[in-house]
Design a protein around this motif. Structure first.
Motif, PDB file in Angstrom:
ATOM      1  N   GLU A  82       0.846  -1.189   0.000  1.00 22.03           N
ATOM      2  CA  GLU A  82       0.000   0.000   0.000  1.00 22.03           C
ATOM      3  C   GLU A  82       0.879   1.236   0.000  1.00 22.03           C
ATOM      4  OE1 GLU A  82      -3.465  -2.067   2.780  1.00 22.03           O
ATOM      5  OE2 GLU A  82      -2.554  -0.157   3.341  1.00 22.03           O
ATOM      6  N   SER A  84       1.066   5.454  -0.099  1.00 20.71           N
ATOM      7  CA  SER A  84       0.407   6.753   0.035  1.00 20.71           C
ATOM      8  C   SER A  84       1.360   7.847  -0.410  1.00 20.71           C
ATOM      9  CB  SER A  84      -0.002   7.002   1.495  1.00 20.71           C
ATOM     10  OG  SER A  84      -0.856   5.978   1.941  1.00 20.71           O
ATOM     11  N   SER A 113      -9.368   4.079  -3.507  1.00 18.05           N
ATOM     12  CA  SER A 113      -9.918   5.010  -2.535  1.00 18.05           C
ATOM     13  C   SER A 113     -10.971   4.264  -1.735  1.00 18.05           C
ATOM     14  CB  SER A 113     -10.559   6.205  -3.255  1.00 18.05           C
ATOM     15  OG  SER A 113     -11.208   7.034  -2.317  1.00 18.05           O
ATOM     16  N   PRO A 114     -11.129   4.488  -0.465  1.00 16.65           N
ATOM     17  CA  PRO A 114     -10.330   5.380   0.377  1.00 16.65           C
ATOM     18  C   PRO A 114      -9.027   4.698   0.768  1.00 16.65           C
ATOM     19  CG  PRO A 114     -11.966   4.273   1.695  1.00 16.65           C
ATOM     20  CD  PRO A 114     -12.152   3.786   0.285  1.00 16.65           C
ATOM     21  N   GLY A 115      -8.348   5.212   1.799  1.00 16.59           N
ATOM     22  CA  GLY A 115      -7.129   4.570   2.272  1.00 16.59           C
ATOM     23  C   GLY A 115      -5.915   5.045   1.514  1.00 16.59           C
ATOM     24  N   PRO A 116      -5.017   4.123   1.152  1.00 15.02           N
ATOM     25  CA  PRO A 116      -3.800   4.516   0.436  1.00 15.02           C
ATOM     26  C   PRO A 116      -4.154   4.981  -0.972  1.00 15.02           C
ATOM     27  CG  PRO A 116      -4.004   2.136   0.513  1.00 15.02           C
ATOM     28  CD  PRO A 116      -5.084   2.675   1.386  1.00 15.02           C
TER      29      PRO A 116
ATOM     30  N   GLU B  82      -9.058  -6.063   2.965  1.00 17.70           N
ATOM     31  CA  GLU B  82      -8.213  -6.600   4.026  1.00 17.70           C
ATOM     32  C   GLU B  82      -9.102  -7.170   5.117  1.00 17.70           C
ATOM     33  OE1 GLU B  82      -4.750  -3.181   3.492  1.00 17.70           O
ATOM     34  OE2 GLU B  82      -5.702  -3.534   5.433  1.00 17.70           O
ATOM     35  N   LYS B 148     -11.488  -4.049   5.870  1.00 21.65           N
ATOM     36  CA  LYS B 148     -11.218  -2.751   5.239  1.00 21.65           C
ATOM     37  C   LYS B 148     -11.239  -2.941   3.735  1.00 21.65           C
ATOM     38  CE  LYS B 148      -7.464  -1.437   7.614  1.00 21.65           C
ATOM     39  NZ  LYS B 148      -6.304  -0.600   8.040  1.00 21.65           N
ATOM     40  N   PHE B 150     -10.788  -1.198  -0.059  1.00 21.74           N
ATOM     41  CA  PHE B 150     -10.321  -0.087  -0.886  1.00 21.74           C
ATOM     42  C   PHE B 150     -10.822  -0.329  -2.298  1.00 21.74           C
ATOM     43  CE2 PHE B 150      -6.523  -0.784   2.045  1.00 21.74           C
ATOM     44  CZ  PHE B 150      -7.048   0.029   3.036  1.00 21.74           C
TER      45      PHE B 150
END
Lengths: 172, 172
Positions: A82, A84, A113-116, B82, B148, B150
DNA sequence: GCTGAAATCACACATTA
DNA sequence: TAATGTGTGATTTCAGC
């Protein structure tokens, strides 16, 4: 004249049920012979050939490839990474993308998206190989803010077959 | 007798440089004809055929498939998911794995460390499809602690070609 | 690695909806 | 008019030596 062009393009972007069956069958096994496919879906070999050809030339089939079993290809290390970025404007995202995509170790690259900002699937020979990759792709890039790597202990599934259900045009 | 068996098994688990070239070529494009491959690597068509056959039967080539362009396959939604479990003993991990792997929407499943226990790549039709997937795979499982997701905005790269460099056995 | 037979592929044509 | 099915020749695959 114009009308025939329109009609042609209309037809070339539409798949009927048989096309989807062929596409799905080839997604599972592209080594099948043309006539095996033909008799399976109750069409003549030339028709089958024409349809498969249209799937290729129309871009539905992007490639036909051999999938190599990683277990047989010697020791390999796969990681989910991941990434960013600091600046996330379109140019910065594109710049990062264009830098990592040509790398042989980068198997997959998703902008998320979202997250990294990105999730990469990378495959290298061993941990030293990963360290080299991290150096050339991440550490050397001033715009990379954060990198999280999860190393694969086991690849329980790897399928390239997209679910095509629901894409069948209503028969009319 | 024994010796010949040993020699045979030795041969069947060893790839020379030509085998690796063939494997790499087929990873890029499996639709090439046998004789095109043969002349490219300066071997006779029958020899080429035998080698490719050995790659298949020996398990190096797990499958030959058509890769469908997602852009042509209608609207699709891909997510990197995840998953962290509550109990992480071998049985619990295996149980989760065996439940998600048969699902058609699950394209890839990696057991990873550190971080979450699993990373999945899933492909569904739309957000409603994702919600249904989350329900049947995660929400209904008491052992799933955290999820999670993405969502993929763009798949910048998707390659199935494993890097085979460095696997060349030293010529002797 | 070469040569044979067998199967497959690819194309032009006639046909039908 | 555009797709399908039939028949032919060329190519490829695959066995033997």
């Amino acid at each position: 004249m114009i009308y025939s062009i329109i009609t042609n393009s209309m037809k070339s972007i539409t798949l009927d049920e048989t096309d989807l069956h062929l596409l799905d069958a080839l997604q599972r096994d592209a080594s099948q012979s043309n006539q095996a496919l033909a008799e399976r879906f109750h069409i003549s070999p030339p028709t089958c050939l024409r349809r498969v050809r249209r799937l290729r030339e129309g871009g539905w089939i992007a490639a036909e490839v051999a999938l190599v079993d990683p277990a047989h290809a010697g020791p390999l290390l796969t990681a989910v990474v991941e990434v960013s970025l600091d600046r996330q404007d379109a140019d910065s995202l594109a710049a990062f993308e264009q830098r990592v995509v040509p790398d042989e170790a980068v198997q997959q690259c998703y902008r998320v998206s979202p997250g990294p900002d990105f999730v990469l699937i990378v495959t290298v020979g061993d941990m030293a190989g990963y360290q080299a990759l991290a150096q050339r792709l991440f550490t050397s890039d001033a715009n990379v803010r954060n990198v999280k790597a999860f190393f694969s202990l086991a690849r329980a599934k790897f399928s390239t077959r997209l679910p095509l259900a629901g894409l069948v045009a209503p028969p009319g």
